[in-house]
Design a protein around this motif. Structure first.
Motif, mmCIF file in Angstrom:
data_model
loop_
_atom_site.group_PDB
_atom_site.id
_atom_site.type_symbol
_atom_site.label_atom_id
_atom_site.label_comp_id
_atom_site.label_asym_id
_atom_site.label_seq_id
_atom_site.Cartn_x
_atom_site.Cartn_y
_atom_site.Cartn_z
ATOM 1 N N UNK A 1 1.609 -42.129 13.694
ATOM 2 C CA UNK A 1 3.166 -42.134 13.643
ATOM 3 C C UNK A 1 3.485 -42.515 12.219
ATOM 4 N N UNK A 2 2.979 -43.680 11.865
ATOM 5 C CA UNK A 2 3.737 -44.305 10.373
ATOM 6 C C UNK A 2 3.095 -43.314 9.114
ATOM 7 N N UNK A 3 1.570 -43.217 9.490
ATOM 8 C CA UNK A 3 1.108 -42.098 8.449
ATOM 9 C C UNK A 3 1.897 -40.751 8.221
ATOM 10 N N UNK A 4 2.228 -40.366 9.336
ATOM 11 C CA UNK A 4 2.882 -38.816 9.281
ATOM 12 C C UNK A 4 4.288 -39.142 8.470
ATOM 13 N N UNK A 5 4.931 -40.102 8.870
ATOM 14 C CA UNK A 5 6.439 -40.339 8.535
ATOM 15 C C UNK A 5 6.648 -41.221 7.207
ATOM 16 N N UNK A 6 5.673 -42.171 7.030
ATOM 17 C CA UNK A 6 5.854 -43.151 6.169
ATOM 18 C C UNK A 6 7.210 -43.979 6.045
ATOM 19 N N UNK A 7 7.638 -43.788 7.247
ATOM 20 C CA UNK A 7 9.145 -44.572 7.546
ATOM 21 C C UNK A 7 9.047 -46.228 7.537
ATOM 22 N N UNK A 8 9.899 -46.875 7.096
ATOM 23 C CA UNK A 8 9.578 -48.208 7.137
ATOM 24 C C UNK A 8 9.907 -48.725 8.629
ATOM 25 N N UNK A 9 10.729 -47.980 9.310
ATOM 26 C CA UNK A 9 10.911 -48.636 10.790
ATOM 27 C C UNK A 9 9.541 -48.247 11.452
ATOM 28 N N UNK A 10 8.926 -47.174 11.117
ATOM 29 C CA UNK A 10 7.612 -46.862 12.003
ATOM 30 C C UNK A 10 6.733 -47.818 11.452
ATOM 31 N N UNK A 11 6.617 -48.317 10.260
ATOM 32 C CA UNK A 11 5.490 -49.238 9.793
ATOM 33 C C UNK A 11 5.981 -50.830 10.264
ATOM 34 N N UNK A 12 7.108 -50.933 10.562
ATOM 35 C CA UNK A 12 7.666 -52.272 11.363
ATOM 36 C C UNK A 12 6.976 -52.193 12.653
ATOM 37 N N UNK A 13 7.069 -51.261 13.530
ATOM 38 C CA UNK A 13 6.617 -51.181 14.684
ATOM 39 C C UNK A 13 5.080 -51.164 14.769
ATOM 40 N N UNK A 14 4.511 -50.521 13.659
ATOM 41 C CA UNK A 14 2.998 -50.644 13.352
ATOM 42 C C UNK A 14 2.566 -52.140 13.264
ATOM 43 N N UNK A 15 3.448 -52.764 12.510
ATOM 44 C CA UNK A 15 3.072 -54.392 12.223
ATOM 45 C C UNK A 15 3.400 -55.009 13.547
ATOM 46 N N UNK A 16 4.150 -54.817 14.239
ATOM 47 C CA UNK A 16 4.448 -55.455 15.577
ATOM 48 C C UNK A 16 3.082 -55.433 16.231
ATOM 49 N N UNK A 17 2.673 -54.075 16.522
ATOM 50 C CA UNK A 17 1.350 -53.903 17.211
ATOM 51 C C UNK A 17 0.380 -54.925 16.618
ATOM 52 N N UNK A 18 0.015 -54.753 15.230
ATOM 53 C CA UNK A 18 -0.870 -55.391 14.570
ATOM 54 C C UNK A 18 -0.902 -56.808 15.005
ATOM 55 N N UNK A 19 0.261 -57.388 14.751
ATOM 56 C CA UNK A 19 0.557 -58.604 14.990
ATOM 57 C C UNK A 19 0.045 -59.432 16.276
ATOM 58 N N UNK A 20 0.239 -58.457 17.147
ATOM 59 C CA UNK A 20 -0.233 -58.809 18.787
ATOM 60 C C UNK A 20 -1.761 -58.607 18.982
ATOM 61 N N UNK A 21 -2.665 -58.000 18.067
ATOM 62 C CA UNK A 21 -4.011 -57.952 18.445
ATOM 63 C C UNK A 21 -4.816 -59.110 17.364
ATOM 64 N N UNK A 22 -5.433 -60.116 18.023
ATOM 65 C CA UNK A 22 -5.999 -61.133 17.383
ATOM 66 C C UNK A 22 -7.459 -60.652 16.624
ATOM 67 N N UNK A 23 -7.276 -60.999 15.339
ATOM 68 C CA UNK A 23 -8.552 -60.062 14.515
ATOM 69 C C UNK A 23 -8.432 -58.852 14.061
ATOM 70 N N UNK A 24 -6.854 -58.501 13.976
ATOM 71 C CA UNK A 24 -6.806 -57.110 13.843
ATOM 72 C C UNK A 24 -7.149 -56.577 12.393
ATOM 73 N N UNK A 25 -7.451 -57.478 11.613
ATOM 74 C CA UNK A 25 -7.767 -57.107 10.068
ATOM 75 C C UNK A 25 -9.441 -57.491 9.797
ATOM 76 N N UNK A 26 -10.128 -57.645 10.841
ATOM 77 C CA UNK A 26 -11.329 -57.774 10.543
ATOM 78 C C UNK A 26 -12.282 -56.556 10.703
ATOM 79 N N UNK A 27 -13.289 -56.395 10.110
ATOM 80 C CA UNK A 27 -14.323 -55.221 9.948
ATOM 81 C C UNK A 27 -15.315 -55.646 10.847
#
Length: 661
Positions: free
Chosen positions: A403-429
């Protein structure tokens, strides 16, 4: 637009070779070895899958196409000509194999749900995009799309603007759900994790109630009776029509996509904004479900809920937005369907560890999260039934990421960040890989944001490990035709493209249930006149941005690892030509200091230079001398012309200082 004049892009000598570039080219080489092993071991001379006896009696054809789903993508990134030839060969062989088994009519699925049709068609879409000049696939694209755009086939009712059945395809709308579920007993233990397929039937409130043969017959009867009219997952059929449209811009195809998606938007608006999952044959939402907006086949209640409804809705919304841009400013309004469902799920979320919830899809999440599975996480409800929202798990990242990639919209990025913040270790490889080959969106996004600078090296190392494991699985598990699992070939597919796609094209893994192969950046080997990076060249997209007016910026690095050969590559800021270049910011070193005299112990870096060059062109030619790199920022804007499947264009050689003959 300028088609022939290219600005000179300054380059920088490789004082040090970046590790990511070496790993990227090593992954290309290892993949070339591995796909050849897979083909030799598991496919016959005509391209079909060996030892697949009994597969012909399955309801859907997806399982035999899926083992090759990303082979065309690998070619388009820069894989060999041979991998494209092999992919086409296997498509033809599997198509013949399935036709012999009575599962295809006119080379297309007899009829099945679009959750699975979308999976099987990824391979086809990839081949069309990789080589649009192949008339065989162009003809198929037109013929397959007509199954839905031409009402004579029965799959689409233009009066009610609906696809006419949950199971549809080459034989038109099929009655019911086939013969597998004429009765639905509790002994179907492989389905127990998903619970009851229909809610509200008298006497059936839990799985054990299906032990009663009368209840099992009632459930089967109702499943068959209600399998009519439209379902939300049919939105994935829009990709079939858009793929056809990309060949020649057929106006009727674009209009069909826009109208069909608008029909679902109107139904959602009438229901308060949330996407319903079923429409009766008379065009009424809930007409076969006692007025309920939920309960449709592969809908909100069963079996996957948000996973299936969200995926198909996102695919349909992106496709409608995509075709709208052909006649002017792109309309991202269809994406509101996805925004509403994601926000609704997040607003009903709970906080709990995945290990402590009976999530129906928890198995894959336990592998993805590893030790973090025992930590509190934001768990959203995936499904809705007679008792409200249920089946809580982490929100899969492909939905808000795309959704964010398609629109690059700031509101869509905030929604994406909300999801990432709720997943522990979301930035681990983490080194997991399932059949959809996705799930590493979190660390990739952290890299694009600048907070995980070593992601390319870590992710490519992980991808090489994924490939090594798949080859080891092939060696460790001899195939017994009597006992082999129907998903074995998908699980053994050694072609690895998720990380390559992220780094080279700046794009998430293609949406698995029928998304088209979009890309932020695409490449042409200018000397060979074919898609992808030239030999020895590695690419890294390190930044993506777009303003509200549609202008964008893509940060890109290109490295030529060859110490003896110059390479030329054309860079295009979109897969299908929907973006054009308006300028390029270049960075390099001044000349005269490289390589320096032989009497010196080391070369000396020159003065850093930077310039912004105006441009109005579909792509940019970059000439890379041996052991040089180019670092650019592509300045982009909407092309203002209809997207198309792109044929590589040949370009006369433009001399570059320092290049060897």
């Amino acid at each position: 637009m300028s088609e022939t004049t290219d600005p000179r892009v300054p380059t920088t000598p490789l004082h040090e070779v970046p590790a990511w570039a070496v790993l990227e080219r090593r992954l290309f080489d290892a993949t070339e070895e591995a796909w050849r092993l897979f083909s030799a071991r598991y496919t016959g001379p005509d391209g079909r899958i060996l030892h697949a006896g009994g597969f012909e009696h399955r309801d859907g054809v997806d399982d035999l196409y899926e083992p090759f789903f990303n082979w065309p993508a690998f070619y388009a990134l820069g894989g060999s000509d041979e991998v494209l030839a092999a992919a086409k060969h296997h498509f033809e062989g599997v198509t013949a194999q399935l036709t012999e088994g009575g599962m295809l009519t006119g080379e297309y699925e007899n009829g099945y749900d679009w959750f699975h049709q979308g999976e099987s068609l990824l391979f086809f879409y990839g081949l069309c995009a990789a080589d649009p000049g192949d008339d065989r696939f162009a003809e198929r694209a037109r013929r397959f799309a007509a199954l839905y755009t031409d009402p004579a086939h029965g799959n689409y009712d233009p009066a009610r603007n609906i696809v006419t059945a949950p199971h549809n395809g080459a034989r038109g709308p099929l009655p019911g759900l086939g013969t597998e579920w004429l009765t639905y007993p509790a002994s179907l233990d492989y389905m127990e994790a998903y619970g009851l397929p229909l809610h509200g039937l008298p006497g059936i409130t839990r799985w054990s109630d299906l032990e009663d043969p009368a209840h099992a017959r009632l459930m089967g009867d109702e499943l068959q009776r209600r399998a009519a009219g439209d379902t939300a997952v049919n939105l994935a059929a829009t990709s079939l029509v858009v793929n056809r449209w990309l060949y020649d811009g057929d106006a009727a195809s674009a209009a069909w996509v826009a109208r069909y998606v608008d029909g679902w938007r109107e139904r959602a608006a009438a229901a308060g904004g949330l996407m319903p999952d079923n429409v009766a044959p008379d065009g009424v939402v809930g007409g076969l479900h006692d007025g309920a907006w939920y309960g449709g086949h592969y809908g909100w209640t069963w079996p996957h809920g948000l996973h299936s409804v969200g995926m198909s809705t996102l695919i349909g919304a992106i496709n409608a937005s995509f075709v709208s841009g052909a006649s002017g400013a792109r309309d991202d309004g269809p994406l509101d369907l996805v925004r509403t469902m994601l926000d609704t799920a997040l607003d009903h979320a709970i906080t709990a560890p995945v290990t402590e919830t009976p999530f129906s899809l928890r198995g894959s999440w336990l592998e993805r999260l590893g030790p973090h599975a025992a930590e509190p996480a934001t768990l959203v409800p995936y499904r809705f039934g007679a008792d409200g929202w249920f089946d809580f798990g982490p929100l899969q990242l492909d939905l808000p990421t795309w959704l964010w990639w398609w629109t690059r919209d700031d509101a869509d990025r905030k929604r994406l960040d909300r999801v990432l913040d709720g997943i522990p270790g979301s930035d681990e490889v983490r080194p997991f890989r399932d059949k959809v080959e996705a799930g590493h969106e979190g660390p990739w996004l952290a890299f694009l944001d600048g907070s995980l600078p070593d992601y390319p090296e870590r992710a490519l190392s992980m991808a090489l490990g994924q490939l090594a494991r798949r080859v080891a699985v092939m060696d460790a598990e001899p195939v017994d035709p009597e006992t082999v699992h129907l998903h074995f070939w998908q699980r053994a597919n050694p072609v690895v493209t998720e990380v390559l796609g992220q780094l080279i094209t700046g794009t998430p893994q293609t949406l698995y249930n029928g998304g088209l192969p979009f890309a932020a950046v695409a490449y042409t080997d200018a000397d060979r006149g074919r898609p992808g990076l030239p030999p020895d060249v590695a690419a890294l997209v390190s930044g993506l941005d777009r303003d509200a007016d549609g202008t964008g910026r893509v940060e890109l690095g290109l490295v030529n690892l060859s110490p003896t050969h110059a390479r030329r590559v054309r860079v295009r800021p979109s897969r299908f030509g929907e973006e054009r270049l308006t300028g390029v910011v270049t960075r390099g070193e001044d000349g005269g200091v490289w390589p320096g005299p032989s009497t010196a112990s080391a070369g000396r870096a020159g003065m850093r230079t930077a310039a912004t060059l105006p441009l109005d062109a579909p792509d940019l030619l970059v000439e890379l001398p041996p052991s040089h790199r180019a670092d650019v920022v592509l300045l982009t804007a909407p092309a203002g012309s209809a997207p198309r499947h792109q044929q590589p264009r040949h370009q006369h050689h433009l001399h570059h200082e320092g290049a060897r003959p």
